[in-house]
Design an enzyme around this catalytic site. Structure first.
Site, PDB file in Angstrom:
ATOM      1  N   GLY A  39       0.797  -1.228   0.000  1.00 25.70           N
ATOM      2  CA  GLY A  39       0.000   0.000   0.000  1.00 25.70           C
ATOM      3  C   GLY A  39       0.825   1.270   0.000  1.00 25.70           C
ATOM      4  N   LYS A  50      10.833   7.756   5.490  1.00 23.42           N
ATOM      5  CA  LYS A  50      11.751   7.597   6.615  1.00 23.42           C
ATOM      6  C   LYS A  50      13.170   7.305   6.130  1.00 23.42           C
ATOM      7  CE  LYS A  50       8.687   8.849   8.206  1.00 23.42           C
ATOM      8  NZ  LYS A  50       7.295   9.136   7.858  1.00 23.42           N
ATOM      9  N   GLY A 180       4.202  17.937   4.636  1.00 23.65           N
ATOM     10  CA  GLY A 180       4.920  19.164   4.293  1.00 23.65           C
ATOM     11  C   GLY A 180       6.170  19.336   5.138  1.00 23.65           C
ATOM     12  N   HIS A 440      19.639   5.244  33.297  1.00 27.58           N
ATOM     13  CA  HIS A 440      20.450   6.446  33.183  1.00 27.58           C
ATOM     14  C   HIS A 440      21.732   6.125  32.436  1.00 27.58           C
ATOM     15  CE1 HIS A 440      22.305  10.247  34.247  1.00 27.58           C
ATOM     16  NE2 HIS A 440      23.392   9.568  34.576  1.00 27.58           N
TER      17      HIS A 440
HETATM   18  P1  FAD Z   1      -3.079   2.039   1.961  1.00 27.00           P
HETATM   19  O1  FAD Z   1      -1.731   1.888   2.545  1.00 27.00           O
HETATM   20  O2  FAD Z   1      -3.353   3.260   1.165  1.00 27.00           O
HETATM   21  O3  FAD Z   1      -3.345   0.736   1.094  1.00 27.00           O
HETATM   22  C1  FAD Z   1      -4.476   0.574   0.336  1.00 27.00           C
HETATM   23  C2  FAD Z   1      -4.185  -0.429  -0.748  1.00 27.00           C
HETATM   24  O4  FAD Z   1      -5.408  -0.788  -1.385  1.00 27.00           O
HETATM   25  C3  FAD Z   1      -3.286   0.103  -1.849  1.00 27.00           C
HETATM   26  O5  FAD Z   1      -2.215  -0.791  -2.069  1.00 27.00           O
HETATM   27  C4  FAD Z   1      -4.201   0.172  -3.074  1.00 27.00           C
HETATM   28  O6  FAD Z   1      -3.523  -0.060  -4.296  1.00 27.00           O
HETATM   29  C5  FAD Z   1      -5.186  -0.919  -2.776  1.00 27.00           C
HETATM   30  N1  FAD Z   1      -6.488  -0.786  -3.441  1.00 27.00           N
HETATM   31  C6  FAD Z   1      -7.302   0.308  -3.459  1.00 27.00           C
HETATM   32  N2  FAD Z   1      -8.458   0.025  -4.124  1.00 27.00           N
HETATM   33  C7  FAD Z   1      -8.359  -1.270  -4.529  1.00 27.00           C
HETATM   34  C8  FAD Z   1      -9.222  -2.143  -5.230  1.00 27.00           C
HETATM   35  N3  FAD Z   1     -10.442  -1.769  -5.614  1.00 27.00           N
HETATM   36  N4  FAD Z   1      -8.778  -3.402  -5.481  1.00 27.00           N
HETATM   37  C9  FAD Z   1      -7.557  -3.822  -5.069  1.00 27.00           C
HETATM   38  N5  FAD Z   1      -6.707  -3.030  -4.382  1.00 27.00           N
HETATM   39  C10 FAD Z   1      -7.108  -1.785  -4.105  1.00 27.00           C
HETATM   40  N6  FAD Z   1       1.583   6.763   8.610  1.00 27.00           N
HETATM   41  C11 FAD Z   1       2.241   6.445   9.737  1.00 27.00           C
HETATM   42  O7  FAD Z   1       1.651   5.862  10.652  1.00 27.00           O
HETATM   43  N7  FAD Z   1       3.570   6.746   9.895  1.00 27.00           N
HETATM   44  C12 FAD Z   1       4.266   7.389   8.937  1.00 27.00           C
HETATM   45  O8  FAD Z   1       5.455   7.651   9.099  1.00 27.00           O
HETATM   46  C13 FAD Z   1       3.595   7.751   7.742  1.00 27.00           C
HETATM   47  N8  FAD Z   1       4.247   8.390   6.747  1.00 27.00           N
HETATM   48  C14 FAD Z   1       3.583   8.702   5.595  1.00 27.00           C
HETATM   49  C15 FAD Z   1       4.276   9.376   4.611  1.00 27.00           C
HETATM   50  C16 FAD Z   1       3.643   9.720   3.432  1.00 27.00           C
HETATM   51  C17 FAD Z   1       4.410  10.452   2.360  1.00 27.00           C
HETATM   52  C18 FAD Z   1       2.280   9.347   3.236  1.00 27.00           C
HETATM   53  C19 FAD Z   1       1.588   9.679   1.940  1.00 27.00           C
HETATM   54  C20 FAD Z   1       1.581   8.684   4.221  1.00 27.00           C
HETATM   55  C21 FAD Z   1       2.231   8.367   5.419  1.00 27.00           C
HETATM   56  N9  FAD Z   1       1.567   7.705   6.456  1.00 27.00           N
HETATM   57  C22 FAD Z   1       2.229   7.411   7.611  1.00 27.00           C
HETATM   58  C23 FAD Z   1       0.163   7.313   6.336  1.00 27.00           C
HETATM   59  C24 FAD Z   1       0.073   5.826   5.965  1.00 27.00           C
HETATM   60  O9  FAD Z   1       0.761   5.605   4.766  1.00 27.00           O
HETATM   61  C25 FAD Z   1      -1.383   5.411   5.841  1.00 27.00           C
HETATM   62  O10 FAD Z   1      -2.086   5.742   7.029  1.00 27.00           O
HETATM   63  C26 FAD Z   1      -1.496   3.907   5.593  1.00 27.00           C
HETATM   64  O11 FAD Z   1      -0.801   3.528   4.430  1.00 27.00           O
HETATM   65  C27 FAD Z   1      -2.966   3.499   5.479  1.00 27.00           C
HETATM   66  O12 FAD Z   1      -3.044   2.126   5.318  1.00 27.00           O
HETATM   67  P2  FAD Z   1      -4.259   1.418   4.557  1.00 27.00           P
HETATM   68  O13 FAD Z   1      -3.928  -0.018   4.555  1.00 27.00           O
HETATM   69  O14 FAD Z   1      -5.526   1.879   5.138  1.00 27.00           O
HETATM   70  O15 FAD Z   1      -4.219   1.995   3.077  1.00 27.00           O
HETATM   71  P1  NAI Z   2      -2.286  17.065   7.040  1.00 27.10           P
HETATM   72  O1  NAI Z   2      -3.728  16.969   7.252  1.00 27.10           O
HETATM   73  O2  NAI Z   2      -1.339  16.571   8.081  1.00 27.10           O
HETATM   74  O3  NAI Z   2      -1.891  18.575   6.787  1.00 27.10           O
HETATM   75  C1  NAI Z   2      -2.422  19.338   5.746  1.00 27.10           C
HETATM   76  C2  NAI Z   2      -2.157  20.800   6.036  1.00 27.10           C
HETATM   77  O4  NAI Z   2      -2.529  21.548   4.891  1.00 27.10           O
HETATM   78  C3  NAI Z   2      -2.985  21.324   7.207  1.00 27.10           C
HETATM   79  O5  NAI Z   2      -2.139  22.052   8.054  1.00 27.10           O
HETATM   80  C4  NAI Z   2      -4.036  22.198   6.518  1.00 27.10           C
HETATM   81  O6  NAI Z   2      -4.468  23.268   7.324  1.00 27.10           O
HETATM   82  C5  NAI Z   2      -3.255  22.684   5.306  1.00 27.10           C
HETATM   83  N1  NAI Z   2      -4.072  23.120   4.177  1.00 27.10           N
HETATM   84  C6  NAI Z   2      -5.226  22.578   3.714  1.00 27.10           C
HETATM   85  N2  NAI Z   2      -5.644  23.235   2.608  1.00 27.10           N
HETATM   86  C7  NAI Z   2      -4.729  24.188   2.357  1.00 27.10           C
HETATM   87  C8  NAI Z   2      -4.581  25.177   1.338  1.00 27.10           C
HETATM   88  N3  NAI Z   2      -5.465  25.295   0.358  1.00 27.10           N
HETATM   89  N4  NAI Z   2      -3.514  25.996   1.381  1.00 27.10           N
HETATM   90  C9  NAI Z   2      -2.591  25.879   2.389  1.00 27.10           C
HETATM   91  N5  NAI Z   2      -2.679  24.958   3.374  1.00 27.10           N
HETATM   92  C10 NAI Z   2      -3.721  24.117   3.344  1.00 27.10           C
HETATM   93  O7  NAI Z   2      -2.022  16.353   5.642  1.00 27.10           O
HETATM   94  P2  NAI Z   2      -0.705  15.853   4.926  1.00 27.10           P
HETATM   95  O8  NAI Z   2       0.510  16.507   5.474  1.00 27.10           O
HETATM   96  O9  NAI Z   2      -0.984  15.955   3.473  1.00 27.10           O
HETATM   97  O10 NAI Z   2      -0.657  14.334   5.338  1.00 27.10           O
HETATM   98  C11 NAI Z   2      -1.761  13.464   5.047  1.00 27.10           C
HETATM   99  C12 NAI Z   2      -1.876  12.393   6.082  1.00 27.10           C
HETATM  100  O11 NAI Z   2      -0.844  11.445   5.944  1.00 27.10           O
HETATM  101  C13 NAI Z   2      -1.742  12.927   7.485  1.00 27.10           C
HETATM  102  O12 NAI Z   2      -3.014  13.278   7.980  1.00 27.10           O
HETATM  103  C14 NAI Z   2      -1.175  11.802   8.252  1.00 27.10           C
HETATM  104  O13 NAI Z   2      -2.237  11.076   8.810  1.00 27.10           O
HETATM  105  C15 NAI Z   2      -0.490  10.947   7.201  1.00 27.10           C
HETATM  106  N6  NAI Z   2       0.960  11.055   7.382  1.00 27.10           N
HETATM  107  C16 NAI Z   2       1.518  10.627   8.550  1.00 27.10           C
HETATM  108  C17 NAI Z   2       2.858  10.737   8.772  1.00 27.10           C
HETATM  109  C18 NAI Z   2       3.406  10.309  10.077  1.00 27.10           C
HETATM  110  O14 NAI Z   2       2.706   9.661  10.831  1.00 27.10           O
HETATM  111  N7  NAI Z   2       4.665  10.636  10.391  1.00 27.10           N
HETATM  112  C19 NAI Z   2       3.769  11.264   7.769  1.00 27.10           C
HETATM  113  C20 NAI Z   2       3.082  11.717   6.571  1.00 27.10           C
HETATM  114  C21 NAI Z   2       1.739  11.578   6.412  1.00 27.10           C
END
Ligand code: FAD
Ligand code: NAI
Length: 461
Positions: A39, A50, A180, A440
């Site tokens: 995913g 990371k 961001g 510690h």
């Molecule tokens: P997803 O991981 O989105 O998986 C869904 C899967 O379903 C995908 O593989 C997709 O191809 C598949 N799928 C969709 N529709 C269909 C269909 N109809 N048939 C078959 N397959 C399908 N979260 C953290 O906790 N820690 C982090 O450090 C973190 N970093 C992130 C960094 C970035 C840049 C991003 C974008 C997200 C990050 N997240 C992080 C959020 C995290 O990636 C998501 O919360 C997590 O992947 C959600 O898991 P999920 O299984 O619900 O969905």
């Molecule tokens: P986010 O919801 O964390 O932040 C989006 C930011 O964009 C908010 O501060 C919001 O106020 C701002 N915003 C919304 N519309 C805007 C506009 N038109 N102009 C300027 N600012 C605007 O969403 P983000 O960073 O895209 O991450 C998505 C999700 O992915 C997060 O909610 C998080 O759950 C997950 N994620 C988790 C990570 C982790 O656990 N370390 C790392 C990266 C993603």
């Protein structure tokens, strides 16, 4: 083909659900539309981000901190191609791990888009797979801004920002949320000038206000600049340099900000395209998320949903825990997720980690609370390592001392938050943490000191 459990989507929510189901003796299959399993998290989310955060942090340390520790190295040179290969190797290793676990647990896999065609029936690649129970774990997708087209080269989402082949001289980040700030940090460390435009008048909405303020100051010291209370309304891509129109959030005169790359990071939306939910009669809520009850059951019997596609934090570990819980419920056991104790970590330097309530939430709910705070400037290990930015803050109930929330800005905050989460899971008190022997010299002693601070008896302050 007929199964007890078919999971649609192999992200952290889906693959963990399938493994737990198989462990419990359910005949299980997974359907995945992408080339690889894992995913968003494994392919274009948690894992690659990371890897780049780790490598870029070491790059920065080598340039700025080694000399002070008596380590003489010449100015580090960036080999971005190699750094991207390092990232990809990490991704491949994790993705292969899921493949291995599916095989180990005798889980069948189908590649293609799964479409629910009727009760207990899913079509994939022209075949019909039958299932007593279907779990939707289709995750989320990038939120797009009207009129701004993402080409993943110059105007990018997180996916493109993880794959740039050149360090942009100027990176404009739209949205001061988790993506961001994490990916902005990566490219700043590698040499980009990074400006962040945020709609609200603060960064990281939802995080404790004091934490967000201090963290913004730290990021500014590192060189990131912020334009709060502003929005990007258009990006002109005609010239060699991108021209973004930035307006006050409340409306007003726009200014033009030039950039080489614009990262749109304004949140994510549930992904349900192609699933056939409308035809199957599965209800969505007002935000397009699959509606579920307390047992992850949708309005259609035998169809469940978990992870980013349902309500709650969009976090991998939240999805994983839901995956375990729903598999256990389907197998007739008592699956449960405690949504009050889900940690949240931002993997910048220093890290930011929290669990439970913020001060703002407690005030709003009229809950009387005590605060214990301890800065890393007073922690021996942080002092000797010269990593003293940040603090630990513990919020506990004024009467019972039960821990209600813990917020940490500091190196390794993401690891340290676990002791707070366990305390909350056991309904523990600040006194429980304070009376627990901490090794510690470790940064975790700051957690103990903050707990002592709740009762105004911190030792090293
Ligand atoms: P997803 O991981 O989105 O998986 C869904 C899967 O379903 C995908 O593989 C997709 O191809 C598949 N799928 C969709 N529709 C269909 C269909 N109809 N048939 C078959 N397959 C399908 N979260 C953290 O906790 N820690 C982090 O450090 C973190 N970093 C992130 C960094 C970035 C840049 C991003 C974008 C997200 C990050 N997240 C992080 C959020 C995290 O990636 C998501 O919360 C997590 O992947 C959600 O898991 P999920 O299984 O619900 O969905
Ligand atoms: P986010 O919801 O964390 O932040 C989006 C930011 O964009 C908010 O501060 C919001 O106020 C701002 N915003 C919304 N519309 C805007 C506009 N038109 N102009 C300027 N600012 C605007 O969403 P983000 O960073 O895209 O991450 C998505 C999700 O992915 C997060 O909610 C998080 O759950 C997950 N994620 C988790 C990570 C982790 O656990 N370390 C790392 C990266 C993603």
């Amino acid at each position: 083909m007929s199964y007890d459990l078919v999971v649609i989507g192999s992200g952290p929510a889906g693959y963990v659900c399938a493994i737990r189901g198989a462990q419990l003796g359910l005949k299980t299959a997974v359907i995945e539309k992408d080339k690889t399993f894992g995913g968003t998290c494994l392919n274009v989310g948690c894992i690659p981000s990371k890897a780049l955060l780790h490598a870029s942090h070491l790059f920065e340390e080598a340039a700025h901190d080694f000399a002070g520790m008596g380590i003489g190295v010449s100015k580090p040179k960036l080999d971005l191609k190699q750094m991207q290969s390092f990232k990809q190797e990490g991704v491949d290793g994790n993705v292969k791990g899921v493949d291995f676990l599916f095989k180990k647990n005798k889980i069948d896999t189908f590649k293609g888009t799964g479409k629910i065609t009727g009760p207990g029936k899913i079509e994939v690649g022209g075949k019909i797979v039958e299932a007593k129970n279907i779990v939707i774990a289709t995750g989320s997708d990038v939120t797009r801004l009207k009129g701004i087209e993402i080409d993943e080269k110059r105007v990018v989402s997180s996916t493109g920002a993880l794959a740039l082949d050149k360090v942009p001289a100027k990176l404009l980040v739209v949205g001061a949320g988790v993506i961001g700030l994490e990916l902005g940090s990566v490219w700043r460390r590698l040499g980009a000038e990074v400006q962040v435009v945020e709609f609200l008048d603060r960064i990281l909405p939802g995080m404790d206000g004091e934490v967000a303020k201090q963290f913004q100051r730290i990021l500014e010291k590192q060189g990131m600049t912020f334009k709060l209370g502003s929005k990007v309304t258009a990006v002109d891509t005609k010239g060699k340099t991108l021209k973004a129109s930035v307006e006050p959030a409340a409306g007003g005169k726009a200014e033009t900000v030039e950039a080489d790359v614009v990262l749109v990071a304004v949140g994510r939306v549930p992904f349900t395209q192609g699933l056939g939910l409308k035809e199957a009669g599965v209800e969505l809520d007002e935000r397009g998320r699959v509606k579920i009850d307390d047992h992850f059951q949708t309005n259609v019997k035998g169809i469940f949903a978990i992870g980013d596609v349902v309500r709650g934090a969009m976090l991998a570990h939240k999805g994983e825990d839901e995956g375990i819980a729903v598999a256990e419920l389907i197998a007739g056991k008592a699956g449960h997720v405690n949504y009050d104790a889900i940690p949240n970590v931002i993997y910048t330097y220093p890290e930011v980690a929290s669990v439970g309530k913020t001060e703002e939430e407690l005030k709003q709910a009229n809950i009387a609370y005590k605060v214990g705070k301890f800065p890393f400037t007073a922690n021996g290990r942080a002092k000797v390592n010269k990593t003293t930015e940040g603090f630990v803050k513990i919020l506990s109930d004024d009467k019972t001392d039960k821990v209600l929330g813990v917020h940490i800005v500091g190196p390794d905050a993401g690891t340290m938050i676990t002791e707070a989460t366990i305390t909350m899971e056991f309904s523990g008190s600040a006194e429980d943490i304070a009376r627990t022997c901490h090794p510690h010299p470790t940064l975790s002693e700051a957690v103990k000191e903050a707990a002592l601070g709740v009762d105004k008896r911190a030792i090293h302050m």
